[in-house]
Design a protein around this motif. Structure first.
Motif, PDB file in Angstrom:
ATOM      1  N   LYS A   2      99.136 -32.006  38.385  1.00 36.46           N
ATOM      2  CA  LYS A   2      97.956 -31.528  39.124  1.00 36.46           C
ATOM      3  C   LYS A   2      96.757 -31.401  38.194  1.00 36.46           C
ATOM      4  CE  LYS A   2     100.002 -28.641  42.802  1.00 36.46           C
ATOM      5  NZ  LYS A   2     100.062 -27.247  43.289  1.00 36.46           N
ATOM      6  N   GLN A   3      96.979 -30.790  37.029  1.00 33.77           N
ATOM      7  CA  GLN A   3      95.880 -30.591  36.073  1.00 33.77           C
ATOM      8  C   GLN A   3      95.381 -31.921  35.523  1.00 33.77           C
ATOM      9  OE1 GLN A   3      97.931 -27.825  33.448  1.00 33.77           O
ATOM     10  NE2 GLN A   3      96.764 -26.097  34.277  1.00 33.77           N
ATOM     11  N   THR A   4      96.301 -32.862  35.306  1.00 28.95           N
ATOM     12  CA  THR A   4      95.897 -34.179  34.822  1.00 28.95           C
ATOM     13  C   THR A   4      95.034 -34.891  35.857  1.00 28.95           C
ATOM     14  OG1 THR A   4      97.899 -34.362  33.465  1.00 28.95           O
ATOM     15  CG2 THR A   4      96.747 -36.416  33.997  1.00 28.95           C
TER      16      THR A   4
ATOM     17  N   PRO B   7     102.068 -25.507  32.404  1.00 26.36           N
ATOM     18  CA  PRO B   7     100.755 -26.166  32.402  1.00 26.36           C
ATOM     19  C   PRO B   7     100.635 -27.124  31.220  1.00 26.36           C
ATOM     20  CG  PRO B   7     100.561 -23.953  31.500  1.00 26.36           C
ATOM     21  CD  PRO B   7     101.980 -24.087  31.988  1.00 26.36           C
ATOM     22  N   LEU B   8      99.564 -27.908  31.232  1.00 24.40           N
ATOM     23  CA  LEU B   8      99.269 -28.775  30.101  1.00 24.40           C
ATOM     24  C   LEU B   8      98.985 -27.947  28.856  1.00 24.40           C
ATOM     25  CD1 LEU B   8      96.838 -31.436  31.634  1.00 24.40           C
ATOM     26  CD2 LEU B   8      99.232 -31.772  31.007  1.00 24.40           C
TER      27      LEU B   8
ATOM     28  N   TYR C  30      98.898 -33.793  47.095  1.00 17.45           N
ATOM     29  CA  TYR C  30     100.084 -33.535  46.275  1.00 17.45           C
ATOM     30  C   TYR C  30     101.342 -33.910  47.054  1.00 17.45           C
ATOM     31  CZ  TYR C  30      96.510 -30.916  43.855  1.00 17.45           C
ATOM     32  OH  TYR C  30      95.349 -30.552  43.216  1.00 17.45           O
TER      33      TYR C  30
ATOM     34  N   ALA D  74      93.254 -33.599  38.315  1.00 11.76           N
ATOM     35  CA  ALA D  74      91.962 -32.919  38.467  1.00 11.76           C
ATOM     36  C   ALA D  74      91.031 -33.239  37.301  1.00 11.76           C
ATOM     37  CB  ALA D  74      92.181 -31.409  38.578  1.00 11.76           C
ATOM     38  N   THR D  75      91.574 -33.320  36.099  1.00 11.74           N
ATOM     39  CA  THR D  75      90.761 -33.633  34.919  1.00 11.74           C
ATOM     40  C   THR D  75      90.232 -35.060  34.985  1.00 11.74           C
ATOM     41  OG1 THR D  75      92.055 -32.067  33.590  1.00 11.74           O
ATOM     42  CG2 THR D  75      90.755 -33.690  32.393  1.00 11.74           C
TER      43      THR D  75
ATOM     44  N   LEU E 299     102.582 -28.668  38.110  1.00  9.88           N
ATOM     45  CA  LEU E 299     101.300 -28.212  37.576  1.00  9.88           C
ATOM     46  C   LEU E 299     100.697 -29.165  36.557  1.00  9.88           C
ATOM     47  CD1 LEU E 299      99.107 -26.062  37.447  1.00  9.88           C
ATOM     48  CD2 LEU E 299     100.549 -24.777  35.836  1.00  9.88           C
ATOM     49  N   ARG E 300     101.514 -29.694  35.647  1.00 11.14           N
ATOM     50  CA  ARG E 300     100.957 -30.555  34.597  1.00 11.14           C
ATOM     51  C   ARG E 300     100.326 -31.819  35.181  1.00 11.14           C
ATOM     52  NH1 ARG E 300     106.527 -30.448  34.524  1.00 11.14           N
ATOM     53  NH2 ARG E 300     107.722 -32.403  34.358  1.00 11.14           N
TER      54      ARG E 300
ATOM     55  N   PHE F 249      95.441 -31.562  27.728  1.00 12.18           N
ATOM     56  CA  PHE F 249      94.096 -31.577  28.320  1.00 12.18           C
ATOM     57  C   PHE F 249      93.201 -32.603  27.624  1.00 12.18           C
ATOM     58  CE2 PHE F 249      95.028 -27.359  30.272  1.00 12.18           C
ATOM     59  CZ  PHE F 249      94.606 -27.660  31.564  1.00 12.18           C
TER      60      PHE F 249
ATOM     61  N   SER G  60      99.073 -37.038  43.588  1.00 14.00           N
ATOM     62  CA  SER G  60      99.640 -36.458  42.379  1.00 14.00           C
ATOM     63  C   SER G  60     100.960 -35.784  42.705  1.00 14.00           C
ATOM     64  CB  SER G  60      98.666 -35.433  41.778  1.00 14.00           C
ATOM     65  OG  SER G  60      99.281 -34.676  40.750  1.00 14.00           O
TER      66      SER G  60
END
Length: 243
Positions: free
Chosen positions: A40-42, A7-8, A60, A44-45, A37-38, A13, A33
């Protein structure tokens, strides 16, 4: 690489938050994206900070994954450079055992870009089917021109001089991927598709890896829906003023 799907970090973040604020006034029609995971989180943020499309679905796609580095994955960059030196080669052209060659990465990028072009043309055709070509707005909408950088050509300027023969497709696509992959994709744009670059861009900037959450903006024109000859203009590359 691909094999270590971490993850990030807290810094990651914060960088994603900054990118989201930077792009908060841009109305995206699609978001794609990498499925790591990194990324995906970017993605979404970034969407979470957006004023127009917080609820837009993120799709994705494994074609957007970072380059696969085989036996070097999860190890420091210095190890990769040492492997390359031992093989009498240099990064980034060196391919560790089990990794992807640059040609293989470029093929993934080409395949995904052609998919995006087909998507844009299909979107235009649906718009015409629904509303009729005559009823469409003839100009660019303001929300398409709210990018946060100022030193760029507007889409109206980019489409001038062609007698109005081509329409500006209503696709405004955010793609969240990874540094080595994006460098290869941009190289494909420049070497194979004759992408027009900013006049002040240096060779070292062109070959460098984007900083985390760096932003690059490309305007793609498909003359009369011609998928074979996209006209690509790079507005900015690896923008990091938000960091």
């Amino acid at each position: 690489g691909q094999g270590v799907d971490e993850p990030l970090s807290a810094t990651g973040f914060r960088q994603a938050d900054a990118a989201g604020l930077f792009l908060s006034n841009v109305k995206f029609t699609h978001v794609f994206s990498s499925d790591l995971l990194r990324a995906k989180q970017t993605a979404a943020t970034i969407l979470g900070k957006n004023k127009f499309c917080k609820d837009l679905e993120i799709k994705y796609d494994a074609r957007l994954r970072e380059r696969k580095y085989g036996v070097a994955e999860g190890r420091p960059l210095t190890d990769l450079k040492a492997m390359a030196k031992a093989a009498g080669e240099q990064c980034p052209s060196f391919t560790p055992s089990g990794g992807e060659t640059l040609d293989e990465v470029r093929e993934r990028a080409r395949d995904f870009f052609e998919f995006l072009c087909r998507l844009a043309v299909e979107l235009e055709q649906k718009e015409q089917d629904m509303h009729g070509a005559a009823s469409r707005s003839s100009g660019t909408s303001e929300e398409q021109l709210v990018f946060p950088w100022t030193n760029h050509c507007s889409e109206a300027e980019l489409s001038s001089g062609n007698g109005g023969a081509s329409k500006i497709l209503d696709a405004n696509i955010l793609v969240v991927s990874h540094g080595a992959y994006m460098r290869n994709w941009i190289g494909y744009f420049v070497s194979y598709l004759n992408c027009t670059l900013p006049t002040n861009l240096t060779k070292s900037q062109l070959s460098s890896v984007s900083p985390n959450t760096g932003v690059s903006h490309f305007v793609i024109k498909l003359e009369n829906g011609n998928l074979l000859k996209p006209e690509i203009t790079c507005v900015c590359l690896n923008q990091d003023s938000h960091l």
